[in-house]
Every structure is written in structure tokens, then in C-alpha cells.
Design a protein around this motif. Sequence first.
Motif, PDB file in Angstrom:
ATOM      1  N   ASP A  47       0.715   1.658   5.632  1.00 14.29           N
ATOM      2  CA  ASP A  47       0.090   2.273   4.462  1.00 14.29           C
ATOM      3  C   ASP A  47       1.149   2.796   3.501  1.00 14.29           C
ATOM      4  O   ASP A  47       1.019   2.647   2.274  1.00 14.29           O
ATOM      5  CB  ASP A  47      -0.835   3.420   4.886  1.00 14.29           C
ATOM      6  N   ALA A  48       2.184   3.418   4.038  1.00 15.39           N
ATOM      7  CA  ALA A  48       3.264   3.917   3.188  1.00 15.39           C
ATOM      8  C   ALA A  48       3.974   2.769   2.477  1.00 15.39           C
ATOM      9  O   ALA A  48       4.320   2.880   1.290  1.00 15.39           O
ATOM     10  CB  ALA A  48       4.253   4.724   4.015  1.00 15.39           C
ATOM     11  N   MET A  49       4.181   1.664   3.204  1.00 15.01           N
ATOM     12  CA  MET A  49       4.813   0.501   2.584  1.00 15.01           C
ATOM     13  C   MET A  49       3.920  -0.073   1.480  1.00 15.01           C
ATOM     14  O   MET A  49       4.407  -0.510   0.438  1.00 15.01           O
ATOM     15  CB  MET A  49       5.117  -0.557   3.640  1.00 15.01           C
ATOM     16  N   ALA A  50       2.606  -0.058   1.715  1.00 16.40           N
ATOM     17  CA  ALA A  50       1.670  -0.564   0.705  1.00 16.40           C
ATOM     18  C   ALA A  50       1.720   0.301  -0.549  1.00 16.40           C
ATOM     19  O   ALA A  50       1.650  -0.216  -1.678  1.00 16.40           O
ATOM     20  CB  ALA A  50       0.256  -0.602   1.274  1.00 16.40           C
ATOM     21  N   ASP A  51       1.851   1.609  -0.357  1.00 13.13           N
ATOM     22  CA  ASP A  51       1.942   2.507  -1.508  1.00 13.13           C
ATOM     23  C   ASP A  51       3.193   2.237  -2.330  1.00 13.13           C
ATOM     24  O   ASP A  51       3.182   2.420  -3.556  1.00 13.13           O
ATOM     25  CB  ASP A  51       1.935   3.967  -1.050  1.00 13.13           C
ATOM     26  N   ASP A  52       4.262   1.815  -1.673  1.00 11.37           N
ATOM     27  CA  ASP A  52       5.528   1.563  -2.355  1.00 11.37           C
ATOM     28  C   ASP A  52       5.660   0.140  -2.890  1.00 11.37           C
ATOM     29  O   ASP A  52       6.603  -0.154  -3.627  1.00 11.37           O
ATOM     30  CB  ASP A  52       6.701   1.846  -1.413  1.00 11.37           C
ATOM     31  N   ALA A  53       4.738  -0.735  -2.515  1.00  9.98           N
ATOM     32  CA  ALA A  53       4.840  -2.142  -2.917  1.00  9.98           C
ATOM     33  C   ALA A  53       4.563  -2.287  -4.419  1.00  9.98           C
ATOM     34  O   ALA A  53       3.659  -1.660  -4.969  1.00  9.98           O
ATOM     35  CB  ALA A  53       3.862  -2.996  -2.120  1.00  9.98           C
ATOM     36  N   SER A  54       5.350  -3.131  -5.053  1.00 12.68           N
ATOM     37  CA  SER A  54       5.150  -3.379  -6.480  1.00 12.68           C
ATOM     38  C   SER A  54       4.208  -4.558  -6.723  1.00 12.68           C
ATOM     39  O   SER A  54       3.717  -4.739  -7.827  1.00 12.68           O
ATOM     40  CB  SER A  54       6.495  -3.629  -7.161  1.00 12.68           C
ATOM     41  N   ASN A  55       3.951  -5.329  -5.702  1.00 14.12           N
ATOM     42  CA  ASN A  55       3.089  -6.498  -5.787  1.00 14.12           C
ATOM     43  C   ASN A  55       1.730  -6.146  -5.191  1.00 14.12           C
ATOM     44  O   ASN A  55       1.637  -5.728  -4.033  1.00 14.12           O
ATOM     45  CB  ASN A  55       3.746  -7.654  -5.026  1.00 14.12           C
ATOM     46  N   ALA A  56       0.659  -6.323  -5.957  1.00 16.64           N
ATOM     47  CA  ALA A  56      -0.681  -5.949  -5.507  1.00 16.64           C
ATOM     48  C   ALA A  56      -1.118  -6.761  -4.292  1.00 16.64           C
ATOM     49  O   ALA A  56      -1.780  -6.225  -3.387  1.00 16.64           O
ATOM     50  CB  ALA A  56      -1.684  -6.117  -6.638  1.00 16.64           C
ATOM     51  N   ALA A  57      -0.758  -8.027  -4.247  1.00 18.67           N
ATOM     52  CA  ALA A  57      -1.153  -8.864  -3.111  1.00 18.67           C
ATOM     53  C   ALA A  57      -0.472  -8.389  -1.829  1.00 18.67           C
ATOM     54  O   ALA A  57      -1.099  -8.345  -0.767  1.00 18.67           O
ATOM     55  CB  ALA A  57      -0.807 -10.325  -3.386  1.00 18.67           C
ATOM     56  N   VAL A  58       0.781  -8.018  -1.928  1.00 22.68           N
ATOM     57  CA  VAL A  58       1.512  -7.506  -0.770  1.00 22.68           C
ATOM     58  C   VAL A  58       0.899  -6.180  -0.316  1.00 22.68           C
ATOM     59  O   VAL A  58       0.709  -5.937   0.870  1.00 22.68           O
ATOM     60  CB  VAL A  58       3.014  -7.347  -1.094  1.00 22.68           C
ATOM     61  N   ALA A  59       0.572  -5.330  -1.277  1.00 24.35           N
ATOM     62  CA  ALA A  59      -0.030  -4.040  -0.950  1.00 24.35           C
ATOM     63  C   ALA A  59      -1.368  -4.237  -0.239  1.00 24.35           C
ATOM     64  O   ALA A  59      -1.651  -3.555   0.763  1.00 24.35           O
ATOM     65  CB  ALA A  59      -0.221  -3.212  -2.216  1.00 24.35           C
TER      66      ALA A  59
END
Length: 88
Positions: A47-59
Motif C-alpha cells: 500500500d505504501a509503495m502504491a501511494d508512492d507510485a507515479s504510474n496509476a496502473a502500477v499503483a
Amino acid sequence: MKKIAFVVAAAGLMTLAACNNNPAADAVENNADVVADNLEMQADNMDAMADDASNAAVADTLENAADNANAAADNVRDSADAVADNLQ
């Protein structure tokens, strides 16, 4: 990865349940709690990595993986409860 963790946890719980030398329900539940807690920590990290992701698909992918890890943790706890109930 989540399926492997669940299978390993289930196999470990079945091994404990089948063992006649130490069929303690508390041990089964304690081991399941450790596995489930680890899965939940992994979910928190994703979840923390998703919050930091710049790509919506990756998040979205990370959030889905986190949801799956949380569901696996719930399944581990439920399975442990069922095994512990059979040991008592």
C-alpha cells in the motif's frame, strides 16, 4: 507469491494438526498469527509503495496485491481457527 504463502501456511497448519505429539490448539493459532501478521505487513508495504507510485496502473496493481495479501491473512487465521477447533 500470495498463493505460495497461503499453501505453505496451510501445509504447516495441517502438519501441526496431524502431529500426535503436540496437537496444541494454541500453537496452531500462534503460528497462524505469525504468518498472517507477516502477510499483513507485506500488504502495508505494498500500500505504501502504491501511494508512492507515479504510474496509476502500477499503483492499482500494488493495491490489488495488498488486498489479496490481506485476504490471504484472513484465510490463514480462519484455517487455523478451524484446525484449532478440531484439536480441542
